[in-house]
Design a protein around this motif. Sequence first.
Motif, PDB file in Angstrom:
ATOM      1  N   PHE A  42       0.882  -1.171   0.000  1.00  0.00           N
ATOM      2  CA  PHE A  42       0.000   0.000   0.000  1.00  0.00           C
ATOM      3  C   PHE A  42       0.913   1.213   0.000  1.00  0.00           C
ATOM      4  CE2 PHE A  42      -2.921  -3.054   2.214  1.00  0.00           C
ATOM      5  CZ  PHE A  42      -3.880  -3.091   1.225  1.00  0.00           C
ATOM      6  N   ALA A 101       3.376  -1.345   4.278  1.00  0.00           N
ATOM      7  CA  ALA A 101       2.725  -0.023   4.366  1.00  0.00           C
ATOM      8  C   ALA A 101       3.799   1.032   4.115  1.00  0.00           C
ATOM      9  CB  ALA A 101       2.115   0.159   5.752  1.00  0.00           C
ATOM     10  N   ALA A 111      -3.500   0.567   6.773  1.00  0.00           N
ATOM     11  CA  ALA A 111      -2.909  -0.656   6.192  1.00  0.00           C
ATOM     12  C   ALA A 111      -2.605  -1.665   7.298  1.00  0.00           C
ATOM     13  CB  ALA A 111      -1.642  -0.307   5.412  1.00  0.00           C
TER      14      ALA A 111
END
Length: 385
Positions: A42, A101, A111
């Motif tokens: 992410f 993350a 996340a």
Amino acid sequence: MTAPVRVALAERSYDVHVGRGLLVKLGDAVTRVLDARRVHIFEDAGLPQSARDSAASSFGSLSVSRSAYRLNESTKSLDTLQEMLVELAEARLERTDAVIALGGGILGDVAGLAAALHRRGVAVVQCPTTLLSMVDASVGGKTGVNLHASIDGESVLLKNAVGQFYQPALVVADVDVLDSLPMRERRCGLAECIKHAVIAAGDPESKLSLGEVGSAMDAVLAGEWPTVADFVRENVALKARVVAADERESAASDAPGRRALNLGHTFAHAIESNTDTRVDVDNSSAHPAHGEAVGLGLLAAARLAEITLGQDDGLRREITAALARAGLPTRLSAAPHAKSLIAAMRQDKKARSGRLRLVLPTRDGVKMLDDPGDAPLAEACASIA
Ligand code: GLY
């Protein structure tokens, strides 16, 4: 290579690597601690594409999927969490795989929660890309999203109302990415460092102090990265010791434990959640960002310590000087009536039946204070207005 900082939490222990040029080696760092075959990254869409691509290509032959988010407090939500969970399911991440993350504190929090929930928990590696997330949010396992709710007929944003303590498997903080971090955000991260310097007065192992923090803060603003790496490491070490001693904020009620890290935050959340508050930033008037509100919260808490503990104003003057040196506001340019701020403070998730527990700064570290009632709180709010 400088030794990582260890967050010592028995079977949930992990390392925090802080240094330069770490993103290109992220894959190696991850595979040293995890047996993952797939990772889903992410990414913060605000991070330069080159940094995001370096991180992704560092995983070599592992299967990598990626998605980018540009989040704020309003999109730190269940909707975003759901989107992330769908992506993890579609990426077919298995229990032994990992979520990465790569971003600021908001992305890391959502996340991290998605990782905690996907198949009842896959590993998360936090790669903080802002100063604030390096020194604070990425370490310690707090994850969460905000809720929009209506309380007593008023629409309110309940910060981090849904979440879990979910420790990362590893944290990798590459200070080189701070080069692209806007000055306002660098300053906001410094507010948490000033908070740590106040807490450090009660930690004999810490090298941080309000008196010494100034030149390191100058280095952050000037982009002197080797000095910044040492400074971030020292901040992480302090936070690691606090978290290791009280992972879930469950210390006895008169001992601060991890609650020490909430210093300034009850005032700060009230300042942030009220839409009428303003600060002067870069020659214009703006709603306070989190770090700016934390700086003001530190000052209000110091004033409250004077009122309730009879402390002199020396510590407040030192905090004011540190905030000014970091270029952070030391007062609100527009403030609502103290009543509204106090009402927001009483909605804080740390309050019990509307009664507050506050963290106060002293020369020897921090102390807990039971709700002192509205009059001292109003005076503390007035001191920053
Ligand atoms: N940021 C406060 C904590 O991690 O406890």
